[in-house]
Design a protein around this motif. Structure first.
Motif, mmCIF file in Angstrom:
data_model
loop_
_atom_site.group_PDB
_atom_site.id
_atom_site.type_symbol
_atom_site.label_atom_id
_atom_site.label_comp_id
_atom_site.label_asym_id
_atom_site.label_seq_id
_atom_site.Cartn_x
_atom_site.Cartn_y
_atom_site.Cartn_z
ATOM 1 N N ILE A 138 46.726 82.319 37.272
ATOM 2 C CA ILE A 138 47.763 81.451 36.701
ATOM 3 C C ILE A 138 47.189 80.068 36.412
ATOM 4 N N LEU A 139 46.419 79.524 37.350
ATOM 5 C CA LEU A 139 45.858 78.185 37.166
ATOM 6 C C LEU A 139 44.920 78.121 35.960
ATOM 7 N N SER A 140 44.201 79.198 35.719
ATOM 8 C CA SER A 140 43.246 79.208 34.611
ATOM 9 C C SER A 140 43.831 79.773 33.318
ATOM 10 N N ALA A 141 45.127 80.068 33.314
ATOM 11 C CA ALA A 141 45.830 80.600 32.134
ATOM 12 C C ALA A 141 45.217 81.921 31.674
ATOM 13 N N ASP A 142 44.736 82.729 32.621
ATOM 14 C CA ASP A 142 44.054 83.978 32.308
ATOM 15 C C ASP A 142 45.040 85.149 32.412
ATOM 16 N N TYR A 143 46.003 85.193 31.496
ATOM 17 C CA TYR A 143 47.020 86.245 31.483
ATOM 18 C C TYR A 143 47.796 86.146 30.190
ATOM 19 N N GLU A 144 48.519 87.202 29.866
ATOM 20 C CA GLU A 144 49.480 87.164 28.753
ATOM 21 C C GLU A 144 50.914 87.183 29.256
ATOM 22 N N LEU A 145 51.170 87.883 30.361
ATOM 23 C CA LEU A 145 52.529 87.991 30.895
ATOM 24 C C LEU A 145 52.504 87.791 32.411
ATOM 25 N N ALA A 146 53.497 87.079 32.909
ATOM 26 C CA ALA A 146 53.753 86.998 34.346
ATOM 27 C C ALA A 146 55.268 87.013 34.509
ATOM 28 N N PRO A 153 72.600 82.635 40.244
ATOM 29 C CA PRO A 153 72.565 81.813 39.036
ATOM 30 C C PRO A 153 71.133 81.358 38.770
ATOM 31 N N GLY A 154 70.899 80.783 37.607
ATOM 32 C CA GLY A 154 69.579 80.237 37.290
ATOM 33 C C GLY A 154 68.877 81.043 36.224
ATOM 34 N N ILE A 155 67.608 81.326 36.464
ATOM 35 C CA ILE A 155 66.789 82.062 35.510
ATOM 36 C C ILE A 155 66.836 83.551 35.852
ATOM 37 N N PRO A 156 67.118 84.436 34.879
ATOM 38 C CA PRO A 156 67.109 85.874 35.162
ATOM 39 C C PRO A 156 65.716 86.340 35.575
ATOM 40 N N TYR A 157 65.648 87.580 36.068
ATOM 41 C CA TYR A 157 64.320 88.167 36.214
ATOM 42 C C TYR A 157 63.747 88.286 34.806
ATOM 43 N N THR A 158 62.569 87.692 34.619
ATOM 44 C CA THR A 158 62.054 87.431 33.276
ATOM 45 C C THR A 158 60.559 87.697 33.207
ATOM 46 N N TYR A 159 60.111 88.268 32.091
ATOM 47 C CA TYR A 159 58.691 88.262 31.741
ATOM 48 C C TYR A 159 58.435 86.962 30.963
ATOM 49 N N PHE A 160 57.453 86.199 31.433
ATOM 50 C CA PHE A 160 57.106 84.949 30.758
ATOM 51 C C PHE A 160 55.798 85.124 29.992
ATOM 52 N N PRO A 161 55.792 84.800 28.699
ATOM 53 C CA PRO A 161 54.554 84.892 27.928
ATOM 54 C C PRO A 161 53.694 83.642 28.121
ATOM 55 N N ASN A 162 52.399 83.812 28.033
ATOM 56 C CA ASN A 162 51.491 82.663 27.981
ATOM 57 C C ASN A 162 51.519 82.139 26.552
ATOM 58 N N THR A 163 52.266 81.084 26.329
ATOM 59 C CA THR A 163 52.412 80.526 24.981
ATOM 60 C C THR A 163 51.285 79.581 24.606
ATOM 61 N N ALA A 222 40.476 94.378 16.908
ATOM 62 C CA ALA A 222 40.886 94.138 18.302
ATOM 63 C C ALA A 222 42.280 94.705 18.538
ATOM 64 N N ARG A 223 42.455 95.377 19.663
ATOM 65 C CA ARG A 223 43.743 95.970 20.015
ATOM 66 C C ARG A 223 44.720 94.885 20.485
ATOM 67 N N LEU A 224 45.994 95.052 20.163
ATOM 68 C CA LEU A 224 47.045 94.137 20.620
ATOM 69 C C LEU A 224 47.375 94.475 22.078
ATOM 70 N N THR A 225 46.760 93.740 23.000
ATOM 71 C CA THR A 225 46.843 94.028 24.428
ATOM 72 C C THR A 225 47.402 92.839 25.182
ATOM 73 N N LEU A 226 48.342 93.122 26.097
ATOM 74 C CA LEU A 226 48.934 92.098 26.961
ATOM 75 C C LEU A 226 48.652 92.463 28.408
ATOM 76 N N ARG A 227 48.064 91.541 29.162
ATOM 77 C CA ARG A 227 47.815 91.757 30.590
ATOM 78 C C ARG A 227 48.975 91.161 31.386
ATOM 79 N N HIS A 228 49.598 92.003 32.180
ATOM 80 C CA HIS A 228 50.757 91.606 32.970
ATOM 81 C C HIS A 228 50.350 91.475 34.435
ATOM 82 N N LEU A 229 50.479 90.266 34.988
ATOM 83 C CA LEU A 229 50.124 90.011 36.377
ATOM 84 C C LEU A 229 51.334 90.218 37.279
#
Length: 536
Positions: free
Chosen positions: A419-427, A280-290, A374-381
């Motif tokens: 993560i601490l520096s918010a240097d990502y688009e997806l985790a 139960p809880g949160i599914p396996y999820t991609y989280f966006p940097n909002t 600029a290209r629409l690019t998402l970095r996934h950590l």
């Protein structure tokens, strides 16, 4: 996903599925023997006060008990505390403690021990990555007498008892709490059915011996008194094939973290039991940097959610072993709001419209969308090799949509810094919890990670004042119907904000040779071996 970012929890239960053993052949449970278990993920730390990881909960639960127990239906029952009272304003909880409990180092369990543990958890020097957030609003605790303790809160919390049922708020011997974080990451002492004098050894594992004085199992356990097993040996085997081979060749008695292929094979294999429950809880999820970057635009987030055929990808990668997720909570979580499922449907036409609306109208030579050159690019950590096949398929689907995903497989230390520096688009991660209270842990603005706050669980960096108000409203209510109504409203808000991209609902599974009986599970999906025994 690194273990450090895996979340946790809200309690111990004793549900079990698949071949409990004693009912199948009439053999009565018996004592003795050693269970050899191989797990797929190494805990970053044994101490549940410090670590939020699922692996840490598995290896610490045999050692630590909790003040209260939460049954499979969510009801709170006595454990180390025999009874309790709650102030009308939900800001003070008073517990009467059992007077017959001892830690495995011989020390008596008492009110002073509870105070020492709570103060240790909230102390910034402990660097708690989950337990402290479960005590949000904690003000103080005091021993009224040897067997009575009062916990005071700065703000009302109807979820405190749920939190106290978790291994993350489990009780450790006060004499050990001053030994420092590194020492506790290797060795902890509790009141549980097992002890581990040698502690956890990185890349090796952990061994437990039975606590022969144990006489305070929670009411949901299958028996009373000491554990049935003499000992448990856990070793870490990250490679799926090697772990599976160790089971089928008889090198170990049981394994966790089965691959979907192995899970399918063992469902019909002779000589093995499958014990399994949904997380139960949160599914396996991609989280966006909002907070910043291209996914700070809600239109781009909604386009990414609608433009990927998540259900087909899950089917391709997991062969139907895992249910597709269609909400911010798994469908088996208490309080799940089914009304939002249509918002997670595949709709590439709508996705294209949203990206055009957001200004990503041009295409470069490789077919990726661009805006202002600029290209629409998402970095996934990520750093978990088990998700590679899934990540590759999502990357390919995103390319069809005109979005480039750059897969950044990084070490844990770099992950934390980014993560601490918010240097990502997806985790990505999943987060086990029996109830909707987990939404506050994952989406409350107080849990956004930062260099000053440290690593916390809101990796989508959601900071919505209306959501925060809903979380406070739910925490202040002791009416279950009202709490679920409020959490339903929170789920609808998170869906409207496209604050996550849920993918699939994981299963917690232990595969074992047929001689292994009565493996049970915590409500958060962690396996429990207190009732486990080995047939002749």
């Amino acid at each position: 996903m690194p273990a450090v970012a895996l979340g946790a929890v809200l309690a111990l239960a004793s549900s079990c599925a698949g071949g409990s053993g004693s009912s199948a052949d009439g053999e009565a449970p018996r004592d003795g023997g050693t269970l050899n278990l191989a797990i797929g993920r190494e805990p970053d730390c044994l101490d549940p006060h410090q670590s939020p990881s699922a692996a840490a909960r598995v290896v610490s639960r045999p050692i630590v008990d909790s003040l209260v127990y939460q049954d499979p239906k969510g009801a709170i029952k006595p454990w180390l505390a025999s009874r309790w009272t709650i102030a009308a304003d939900h800001k003070a909880y008073t517990f009467t403690l059992r007077d017959d409990v001892r830690f495995t180092d011989g020390a008596r369990f008492d009110a002073a021990a509870v105070v020492a543990n709570l103060e240790h958890i909230v102390n910034p020097k402990t660097k708690s990555l989950l337990a402290a957030s479960l005590l949000t609003g904690y003000e103080s605790s005091r021993a009224i007498d040897a067997h009575t303790v009062e916990i005071r809160l700065k703000e009302p919390s109807s979820a405190l008892l749920d939190a106290l049922a978790t291994p993350n708020l489990g009780i450790e011997s006060p004499a050990t709490l001053t030994r420092g974080n590194n020492a506790l990451c290797a060795t902890i002492v509790g009141t549980g059915p097992f002890a581990s004098p040698g502690g956890y050894r990185q890349q090796q594992g952990i061994e437990y011996v039975r606590n022969r004085d144990y006489a305070w199992a929670p009411p949901g356990a299958g028996h009373t008194g000491p554990a049935r097993l003499d000992a448990i040996r856990i070793r870490v085997a990250p490679d799926n094939s090697a772990r599976y081979g160790a089971l089928t060749s008889g090198q170990v008695d049981a394994i966790t973290n089965l691959s979907p292929v192995n899970l399918r094979e063992l469902r019909t294999a002779d000589g093995f039991h499958l014990f399994s429950v949904p997380f139960p809880g949160i599914p396996y999820t991609y989280f966006p940097n909002t907070e910043k970057g291209v996914l700070a635009d809600v239109a781009v987030r909604k386009a990414f959610r609608a433009g990927i055929d998540w259900a087909q990808i899950v089917k391709n990668v997991y062969f139907g072993a895992y249910p597709v997720a269609r909400g911010v909570l798994t469908s088996t979580t208490f309080g799940y709001d089914k009304s939002q499922e249509s918002a997670y449907a595949y709709n590439p036409t709508e996705a294209a419209r949203l990206l055009d609306q957001a200004g990503w109208t041009a295409r470069d030579a490789k077919g990726y969308r661009t805006k202002n050159g600029a290209r629409l690019t998402l970095r996934h950590l990520w750093s978990d090799p088990s998700i590679e096949d899934l990540a590759v398929q999502i990357q390919a689907a995103a390319k069809e949509l005109g979005i480039e995903i750059v897969e950044e497989n990084i070490d844990e230390g770099t992950y934390v810094d980014r993560i601490l520096s918010a240097d990502y688009e997806l985790a990505d991660t999943n987060f086990a919890s029996p109830g909707p209270e987990v939404l506050k842990v994952l989406y409350g603005s107080a849990n956004v990670p930062s260099p000053t706050r440290g690593l916390a669980n809101n990796i989508s960096r959601t900071a919505n004042s209306e959501l925060d108000k809903l979380f406070l409203q739910a925490a202040a209510s002791d009416n279950v119907t009202e709490r679920l109504r409020v959490y339903g409203q929170a789920q609808r808000q998170l869906t409207a904000d496209a604050a996550s991209f849920p993918i699939y609902s994981p299963l917690s599974t232990v595969a074992a040779r047929s001689a292994v009986r009565d493996v049970t599970f915590a409500i958060d999906g962690s396996p429990i071996f207190y009732d486990t025994w080995l047939s002749s």
